[in-house]
Design a protein around this motif. Structure first.
Motif, PDB file in Angstrom:
ATOM      1  N   GLU A 112      40.778  25.659  41.413  1.00  0.00           N
ATOM      2  CA  GLU A 112      42.204  25.321  41.422  1.00  0.00           C
ATOM      3  C   GLU A 112      42.390  23.806  41.381  1.00  0.00           C
ATOM      4  N   GLU A 113      41.626  23.130  42.201  1.00  0.00           N
ATOM      5  CA  GLU A 113      41.747  21.671  42.255  1.00  0.00           C
ATOM      6  C   GLU A 113      41.443  21.026  40.902  1.00  0.00           C
ATOM      7  N   LYS A 114      40.445  21.579  40.198  1.00  0.00           N
ATOM      8  CA  LYS A 114      40.044  21.022  38.890  1.00  0.00           C
ATOM      9  C   LYS A 114      40.800  21.658  37.723  1.00  0.00           C
ATOM     10  N   LYS A 115      41.722  22.584  38.063  1.00  0.00           N
ATOM     11  CA  LYS A 115      42.535  23.277  37.058  1.00  0.00           C
ATOM     12  C   LYS A 115      41.684  24.058  36.048  1.00  0.00           C
ATOM     13  N   LEU A 116      40.653  24.735  36.557  1.00  0.00           N
ATOM     14  CA  LEU A 116      39.798  25.583  35.730  1.00  0.00           C
ATOM     15  C   LEU A 116      40.244  27.026  35.885  1.00  0.00           C
ATOM     16  N   ARG A 117      40.135  27.809  34.837  1.00  0.00           N
ATOM     17  CA  ARG A 117      40.552  29.216  34.882  1.00  0.00           C
ATOM     18  C   ARG A 117      39.364  30.176  34.814  1.00  0.00           C
ATOM     19  N   GLN A 118      38.188  29.646  34.490  1.00  0.00           N
ATOM     20  CA  GLN A 118      37.002  30.487  34.428  1.00  0.00           C
ATOM     21  C   GLN A 118      35.892  29.859  35.252  1.00  0.00           C
ATOM     22  N   ARG A 119      35.123  30.724  35.865  1.00  0.00           N
ATOM     23  CA  ARG A 119      34.000  30.289  36.698  1.00  0.00           C
ATOM     24  C   ARG A 119      32.929  29.648  35.819  1.00  0.00           C
ATOM     25  N   PRO A 120      32.328  28.553  36.286  1.00  0.00           N
ATOM     26  CA  PRO A 120      31.239  27.946  35.508  1.00  0.00           C
ATOM     27  C   PRO A 120      30.066  28.921  35.378  1.00  0.00           C
ATOM     28  N   THR A 121      29.311  28.791  34.330  1.00  0.00           N
ATOM     29  CA  THR A 121      28.168  29.681  34.124  1.00  0.00           C
ATOM     30  C   THR A 121      26.874  29.076  34.647  1.00  0.00           C
ATOM     31  N   ASP A 122      26.869  27.769  34.881  1.00  0.00           N
ATOM     32  CA  ASP A 122      25.651  27.123  35.374  1.00  0.00           C
ATOM     33  C   ASP A 122      25.702  26.952  36.891  1.00  0.00           C
ATOM     34  N   LEU A 123      24.550  27.048  37.529  1.00  0.00           N
ATOM     35  CA  LEU A 123      24.468  26.967  38.977  1.00  0.00           C
ATOM     36  C   LEU A 123      24.981  25.636  39.505  1.00  0.00           C
ATOM     37  N   GLN A 124      24.634  24.532  38.865  1.00  0.00           N
ATOM     38  CA  GLN A 124      25.081  23.225  39.356  1.00  0.00           C
ATOM     39  C   GLN A 124      26.606  23.110  39.285  1.00  0.00           C
ATOM     40  N   GLY A 125      27.216  23.687  38.260  1.00  0.00           N
ATOM     41  CA  GLY A 125      28.675  23.684  38.168  1.00  0.00           C
ATOM     42  C   GLY A 125      29.316  24.455  39.311  1.00  0.00           C
ATOM     43  N   VAL A 126      28.715  25.585  39.666  1.00  0.00           N
ATOM     44  CA  VAL A 126      29.211  26.381  40.793  1.00  0.00           C
ATOM     45  C   VAL A 126      29.059  25.600  42.094  1.00  0.00           C
ATOM     46  N   ILE A 127      27.900  24.990  42.290  1.00  0.00           N
ATOM     47  CA  ILE A 127      27.648  24.219  43.518  1.00  0.00           C
ATOM     48  C   ILE A 127      28.638  23.064  43.626  1.00  0.00           C
ATOM     49  N   ASP A 128      28.856  22.356  42.528  1.00  0.00           N
ATOM     50  CA  ASP A 128      29.789  21.229  42.543  1.00  0.00           C
ATOM     51  C   ASP A 128      31.203  21.670  42.902  1.00  0.00           C
ATOM     52  N   LEU A 129      31.647  22.773  42.312  1.00  0.00           N
ATOM     53  CA  LEU A 129      32.993  23.258  42.620  1.00  0.00           C
ATOM     54  C   LEU A 129      33.108  23.721  44.071  1.00  0.00           C
ATOM     55  N   CYS A 130      32.074  24.372  44.584  1.00  0.00           N
ATOM     56  CA  CYS A 130      32.101  24.807  45.986  1.00  0.00           C
ATOM     57  C   CYS A 130      32.155  23.598  46.913  1.00  0.00           C
ATOM     58  N   THR A 131      31.391  22.577  46.580  1.00  0.00           N
ATOM     59  CA  THR A 131      31.396  21.362  47.405  1.00  0.00           C
ATOM     60  C   THR A 131      32.782  20.746  47.426  1.00  0.00           C
ATOM     61  N   ASP A 132      33.374  20.578  46.253  1.00  0.00           N
ATOM     62  CA  ASP A 132      34.721  20.006  46.173  1.00  0.00           C
ATOM     63  C   ASP A 132      35.758  20.932  46.806  1.00  0.00           C
ATOM     64  N   GLY A 133      35.548  22.223  46.638  1.00  0.00           N
ATOM     65  CA  GLY A 133      36.525  23.197  47.110  1.00  0.00           C
ATOM     66  C   GLY A 133      36.566  23.366  48.612  1.00  0.00           C
ATOM     67  N   GLN A 134      35.486  23.022  49.330  1.00  0.00           N
ATOM     68  CA  GLN A 134      35.481  23.185  50.784  1.00  0.00           C
ATOM     69  C   GLN A 134      36.634  22.431  51.445  1.00  0.00           C
ATOM     70  N   LEU A 135      36.782  21.186  51.095  1.00  0.00           N
ATOM     71  CA  LEU A 135      37.852  20.373  51.692  1.00  0.00           C
ATOM     72  C   LEU A 135      39.225  20.890  51.261  1.00  0.00           C
ATOM     73  N   TYR A 136      39.349  21.239  49.991  1.00  0.00           N
ATOM     74  CA  TYR A 136      40.606  21.748  49.455  1.00  0.00           C
ATOM     75  C   TYR A 136      41.013  23.042  50.177  1.00  0.00           C
ATOM     76  N   LEU A 137      40.057  23.930  50.380  1.00  0.00           N
ATOM     77  CA  LEU A 137      40.316  25.187  51.086  1.00  0.00           C
ATOM     78  C   LEU A 137      40.672  24.920  52.547  1.00  0.00           C
ATOM     79  N   GLY A 138      39.937  24.015  53.180  1.00  0.00           N
ATOM     80  CA  GLY A 138      40.239  23.654  54.565  1.00  0.00           C
ATOM     81  C   GLY A 138      41.640  23.107  54.712  1.00  0.00           C
ATOM     82  N   ASN A 139      42.060  22.304  53.752  1.00  0.00           N
ATOM     83  CA  ASN A 139      43.420  21.754  53.787  1.00  0.00           C
ATOM     84  C   ASN A 139      44.462  22.861  53.635  1.00  0.00           C
ATOM     85  N   ALA A 140      44.175  23.865  52.811  1.00  0.00           N
ATOM     86  CA  ALA A 140      45.111  24.987  52.648  1.00  0.00           C
ATOM     87  C   ALA A 140      45.254  25.753  53.960  1.00  0.00           C
ATOM     88  N   TYR A 141      44.139  26.002  54.631  1.00  0.00           N
ATOM     89  CA  TYR A 141      44.198  26.675  55.927  1.00  0.00           C
ATOM     90  C   TYR A 141      44.905  25.805  56.963  1.00  0.00           C
TER      91      TYR A 141
END
Length: 142
Positions: free
Chosen positions: A68-97
């Motif tokens: 959501e933060e990066k405005k992507l609509r499809q999940r990355p297919t590579d592991l590093q892309g998933v890891i990067d989004l999860c890392t960035d998304g932790q703070l974003y998700l915490g802020n939503a909560y």
């Protein structure tokens, strides 16, 4: 059988998976976090807290939050892309909560990121337990 009455003056762990927190379009594209659901979780946490139950909210959703933060609509297919989004998304998700909990007069202790390895030793388990206990002592949801 566990009843609501038996939970009074106790602690309960509530786990929400990614699917429960994701808005998906009819075409299958991921739209982002379901903030209405996060608000419902915060409300439920408040109801439990007011009844003497200490809720520990365990949540997935970092990947979707990162998307959501990066405005992507499809999940990355590579592991590093998933890891990067999860890392960035932790703070974003915490802020939503944190925002949802604030609307209910509560605050977030902060993310407690754990993996299987965090439970392998007694010392590691004790560190996690102490972090959760400090959160409740500060009257914050863990």
């Amino acid at each position: 059988m566990v009843t609501f009455q038996s939970l009074l003056h106790g602690r309960v762990v509530i786990k929400y998976g990614t699917n429960a927190l994701t808005r998906v379009a009819k075409n299958g594209y991921i739209l982002g976090l379901n903030r209405k659901r996060i608000g419902e979780i915060a409300h439920f946490g408040r109801v439990l807290y007011d009844k003497g139950v200490e809720p520990v909210i365990v949540s997935s959703g970092a990947l979707v939050a990162g998307m959501e933060e990066k405005k992507l609509r499809q999940r990355p297919t590579d592991l590093q892309g998933v890891i990067d989004l999860c890392t960035d998304g932790q703070l974003y998700l915490g802020n939503a909560y944190a925002a949802a909990l604030k609307r209910h007069g509560m605050s977030l202790r902060g993310p407690l990121l754990v993996t299987y390895d965090n439970f392998r030793t007694e010392k590691a388990r004790e560190n996690i337990r102490q972090r959760v206990e400090r959160g409740f002592a500060e009257r914050k949801i863990a």
